[in-house]
Design a protein around this motif. Structure first.
Motif: not given
Length: 67
Positions: A30-35
């Motif tokens: 769950f990369p935080i850069s993905e929204g």
């Protein structure tokens, strides 16, 4: 009786290592850069799973009454 008590003791170094591995898993899944959705899932994963890796005994996964 001694083996039972040794199992209940927490190893702070192992707990810290496991927490770090859990956080790395959260970052990968769950990369935080993905929204915002991924960011929310990331925080939820950290709270539900990674916070349990501690020797304090205060955090329990799936505890009721959380945020």
């Amino acid at each position: 009786m001694n083996s039972k008590s040794s199992r209940s003791k927490c190893n702070p170094a192992a707990a810290a290592r496991n927490r770090h591995l859990c956080e790395s898993l959260a970052d990968g899944c769950f990369p935080i850069s993905e929204g915002p959705s991924a960011s929310r899932l990331h925080e939820l994963f950290l709270h539900q799973f990674c916070d349990a890796h501690t020797c304090s005994g205060k955090h329990k996964p799936f505890s009721r009454g959380g945020k």
